[in-house]
Design a protein around this motif. Structure first.
Motif, PDB file in Angstrom:
ATOM      1  N   VAL B 132       3.331  14.548   5.797  1.00  0.00           N
ATOM      2  CA  VAL B 132       4.555  13.763   5.583  1.00  0.00           C
ATOM      3  C   VAL B 132       4.199  12.306   5.324  1.00  0.00           C
ATOM      4  N   ILE B 133       3.321  11.761   6.163  1.00  0.00           N
ATOM      5  CA  ILE B 133       2.961  10.350   6.026  1.00  0.00           C
ATOM      6  C   ILE B 133       2.178  10.106   4.736  1.00  0.00           C
ATOM      7  N   ALA B 134       1.324  11.078   4.398  1.00  0.00           N
ATOM      8  CA  ALA B 134       0.578  10.953   3.145  1.00  0.00           C
ATOM      9  C   ALA B 134       1.546  10.821   1.967  1.00  0.00           C
ATOM     10  N   LYS B 135       2.716  11.480   2.070  1.00  0.00           N
ATOM     11  CA  LYS B 135       3.692  11.430   0.971  1.00  0.00           C
ATOM     12  C   LYS B 135       4.616  10.220   1.038  1.00  0.00           C
ATOM     13  N   VAL B 136       5.147   9.930   2.220  1.00  0.00           N
ATOM     14  CA  VAL B 136       6.149   8.865   2.282  1.00  0.00           C
ATOM     15  C   VAL B 136       5.557   7.493   2.608  1.00  0.00           C
ATOM     16  N   GLY B 137       4.301   7.451   2.998  1.00  0.00           N
ATOM     17  CA  GLY B 137       3.655   6.156   3.183  1.00  0.00           C
ATOM     18  C   GLY B 137       3.378   5.795   4.629  1.00  0.00           C
ATOM     19  N   LEU B 138       2.310   5.014   4.785  1.00  0.00           N
ATOM     20  CA  LEU B 138       1.854   4.611   6.112  1.00  0.00           C
ATOM     21  C   LEU B 138       2.867   3.732   6.831  1.00  0.00           C
ATOM     22  N   GLU B 139       3.619   2.976   6.036  1.00  0.00           N
ATOM     23  CA  GLU B 139       4.558   2.042   6.644  1.00  0.00           C
ATOM     24  C   GLU B 139       5.595   2.781   7.490  1.00  0.00           C
ATOM     25  N   LEU B 140       6.096   3.870   6.931  1.00  0.00           N
ATOM     26  CA  LEU B 140       7.086   4.659   7.661  1.00  0.00           C
ATOM     27  C   LEU B 140       6.433   5.290   8.909  1.00  0.00           C
ATOM     28  N   GLY B 141       5.204   5.749   8.763  1.00  0.00           N
ATOM     29  CA  GLY B 141       4.472   6.305   9.909  1.00  0.00           C
ATOM     30  C   GLY B 141       4.385   5.288  11.040  1.00  0.00           C
ATOM     31  N   GLY B 142       4.085   4.054  10.659  1.00  0.00           N
ATOM     32  CA  GLY B 142       4.014   2.979  11.655  1.00  0.00           C
ATOM     33  C   GLY B 142       5.366   2.739  12.311  1.00  0.00           C
ATOM     34  N   ALA B 143       6.438   2.835  11.513  1.00  0.00           N
ATOM     35  CA  ALA B 143       7.791   2.622  12.053  1.00  0.00           C
ATOM     36  C   ALA B 143       8.156   3.716  13.054  1.00  0.00           C
ATOM     37  N   VAL B 144       7.706   4.956  12.776  1.00  0.00           N
ATOM     38  CA  VAL B 144       7.971   6.069  13.707  1.00  0.00           C
ATOM     39  C   VAL B 144       7.317   5.778  15.058  1.00  0.00           C
TER      40      VAL B 144
END
Lengths: 151, 489
Positions: B132-144
């Protein structure tokens, strides 16, 4: 070196609480302000939250393997979980995936993670006590964790 | 030191099991579901002081300890015949809102998103949070990660301890918050509201803008017309912490609205010979088997059911999202199981908005946090909405407050019957004569399971630290045709 000793499990679910019992006993024997002793019943992402920011982490948990004997003690590095790390899970993520996620997001991940696991017999009946087979190895696991901390 | 290979035991109690039996022609004959359950909690609690229950019951579940703590604390208010102070109620709801933000965030990004962002047919090795993070980006992963971390700080600060709060007492809470803490909570709430909006946008971009996914959400395979249960406030708006339990039919009409003390008048439990799971149903409608519709007492208690059972959301931006969802889905109630993921994100935004409101409440830093109980304890019932369904705690004690009887209906239990029905329907629709049984096909059957996020013995955290699930298909001769295992090496 910032160190975390983390007991995992459920303290009222028989042998599932062995990790927490060991962590508590280790905590009573330590005075080093660099070492934090904690316990949690949560897995996955919460595990990641707990270990971030530590240099060294020691996790103690229960385990059930196909041919294991109740009370058997295992010492493992996080790499031993690689077998399961890419499988998605119906409920949460496992330790290996959590570690990989931490690395991917550039979080301050520990350099060293050691897992002590004790083969459990009963993890479905509510009780504050472990089964005798597991109860009797607790002092030994405590000793192993303390030795690990001194190294 | 010996190097070992992890080989988790595949015991009956150890993991969720879906077993599908086929007819001679390859169509589905029968589907069975097994969910492991922990045993002996009622007995374990007998003889203990009731005031220990908020500490003990939160150990039942490793996923939602805060929900048990809250239902238990409310049961104690009732048991000791004491009403909490206004500030105490608000502090409890504030902590509970933070908990909802963390739990719904985890569910969506870990569990729901991989099927849609990475794709239902993607290999399991990619169909996970890393994919999921590989697709939507690290920034969103960090926000999670950050949203969870900040809200855990709130839970720890208000609840007195991380993960397992210890602040709930009959008549109130044990600890007030100061202005400095309040200001920080307000900041976290603001960023949580932004995160909630962002998550709805992700859903919009990934699911709603993809016609194939929207068609799947609206398909008959993932449709189930059962009753909807959820806690509502006095205006019939969704509330997680307090109110009455409202039940609305598949036709949108209210069947009943009950106070916690009345739960036994409305809920009964069905026992089936093939499983030790209990199947709660609506007493007034009656048990008609594993069927949906207005004449069947089967009900659902999920994020979508809560939205269906209410007249709306009590906060403005969540209400806007609520309106958008129902206009997209063609009106209320929506009976599309996969839309539960959407409803969960609307609840996430509501929880964040409610957190912000409470952080700005002039009473929130008051030190009037407890009314001391003076009446003799006898019996108490407490109900909250746990993320996975309506959670009921019921205690009967002697006059010293020692537990004589304890009955719990936990979130997942409400959903046993509909969960079983959703899986059965998906299995029957996907497995047809002549259709090749692929892993992607089995994953689609599992997609009927995921919206409920059933709490299978979730208090158990023995390694490997995840709860395995297995789908097995047998042909008419009883020969194993195909097995899909997740989390079982």
């Amino acid at each position: 070196m910032k160190t975390l000793v983390l007991g995992l499990g459920n303290p009222i679910l028989s042998d599932d609480g062995v990790g927490i019992r060991v962590a508590q006993e280790v905590g009573e024997k330590l005075k080093d302000p660099q070492i934090t002793v904690a316990e949690t019943s949560e897995a996955g992402l919460s595990l990641l939250d707990s270990i971030v920011g530590n240099d060294k982490v020691i996790i103690i948990d229960a385990i059930q393997t196909e041919k294991g004997q109740a009370g058997q003690i295992y010492r493992m590095g996080a790499e031993d979980f690689s077998l399961t790390k890419h499988l998605s899970s119906p409920h949460q993520i496992n330790l290996a995936t959590a570690l990989e996620l931490g690395k991917m997001l550039n979080l301050a991940m520990p350099q060293e993670i050691t897992v002590f696991a004790v083969e459990a017999k009963d993890i479905t009946n509510f009780s504050e006590k472990c089964t005798p087979e597991v109860e009797q190895v607790i002092p030994e696991v405590v000793k192993m964790v303390l030795k690990e901390l001194n190294e | 030191m010996k190097r070992i290979i992890i080989d988790p035991i595949t015991r009956l109690e150890g993991h969720g099991k879906i077993t599908i039996f086929l007819n001679e022609d390859g169509s589905v004959a029968n589907t069975y579901l097994q969910i492991p359950e922990l045993r002996g909690f009622e007995k374990f609690s007998e003889g203990r002081p009731a005031e220990d229950m908020p500490q003990i019951t939160q150990r039942i579940c490793g996923v939602c300890p805060e929900a048990h703590h809250m239902a238990s604390t409310k049961a104690l208010d009732d048991l000791f015949h004491v009403e909490s102070t206004s500030t105490a109620k608000k502090l409890r709801e504030l902590l509970y809102s933070s908990f909802y933000v963390t739990d719904h965030t985890t569910h969506f990004y870990i569990l729901a998103a991989p099927d849609f962002v990475v794709g239902p047919d993607a290999p399991p090795a990619e169909r996970n949070i890393l994919g999921v993070i590989a697709k939507v980006g690290l920034e969103l992963g960090g926000a999670v990660i950050n949203t969870r971390k900040q809200n855990h700080w709130i839970i720890q600060t208000v609840g007195g301890r991380p993960i397992h709060p210890c602040f709930g007492l009959p008549g109130g809470v044990s600890k007030a918050i100061n202005e400095e803490e309040r200001a920080k909570i307000e900041e976290i709430a603001k960023s949580s509201v932004e995160f909630g909006k962002l998550s709805l946008k992700v859903f919009d971009d990934v699911v709603l803008k993809n016609k194939a996914y929207l068609d799947m959400v609206l398909s008959d395979t993932f449709t189930q017309k059962s009753y909807n249960m959820g806690l509502v406030d006095k205006d019939n708006k969704v509330n997680f912490y307090d109110g009455k339990v409202r039940v609305v039919g598949p036709d949108g009409k209210e069947l009943c609205k009950y106070a916690p003390r009345e739960y036994l008048e409305h809920i009964a439990e069905r026992v089936e010979p093939w499983t030790y799971l209990k199947f709660p149903y609506l007493k007034k409608v009656g048990w008609k088997g594993f069927v949906d519709g207005k004449d069947s007492g089967v009900y659902r208690a999920t994020p979508l059911s809560r939205l269906n059972a209410a007249d709306g959301m009590a906060t403005p931006q969540a209400q806007e999202a609520y309106d958008k969802m129902y206009s997209t889905l063609g009106g209320k109630p929506a009976n599309f199981t996969l839309a539960t993921h959407w409803a969960r994100l609307i609840e996430l935004l509501y929880a964040a908005e409610r957190l912000l409101e409470l952080s700005r409440d002039p009473e929130i830093t008051s030190t009037d946090i407890r009314n001391i109980p003076t009446a003799k304890p006898d019996e108490g019932v407490g109900i909250v909405e746990a993320p996975r369904g309506t959670l009921t705690h019921h205690y009967i004690t002697d006059e010293k407050g020692v537990i004589k009887k304890c009955n719990l209906i936990v979130g997942t239990t409400n959903n046993h019957a509909p969960l079983f029905m959703s899986i059965k329907k998906a299995a029957e629709d996907f497995i047809k004569p002549g259709v090749k049984i692929t892993e992607g096909l089995l994953n689609r059957i599992e997609m009927a399971w995921r919206p409920y996020d059933p709490c299978m013995s979730c208090a158990t955290h023995a390694l490997p630290g995840q709860l395995p699930l297995e789908v097995t298909i047998y042909d008419a001769q009883g020969k194993e045709l195909k097995k899909l295992s997740q989390g079982i090496s």
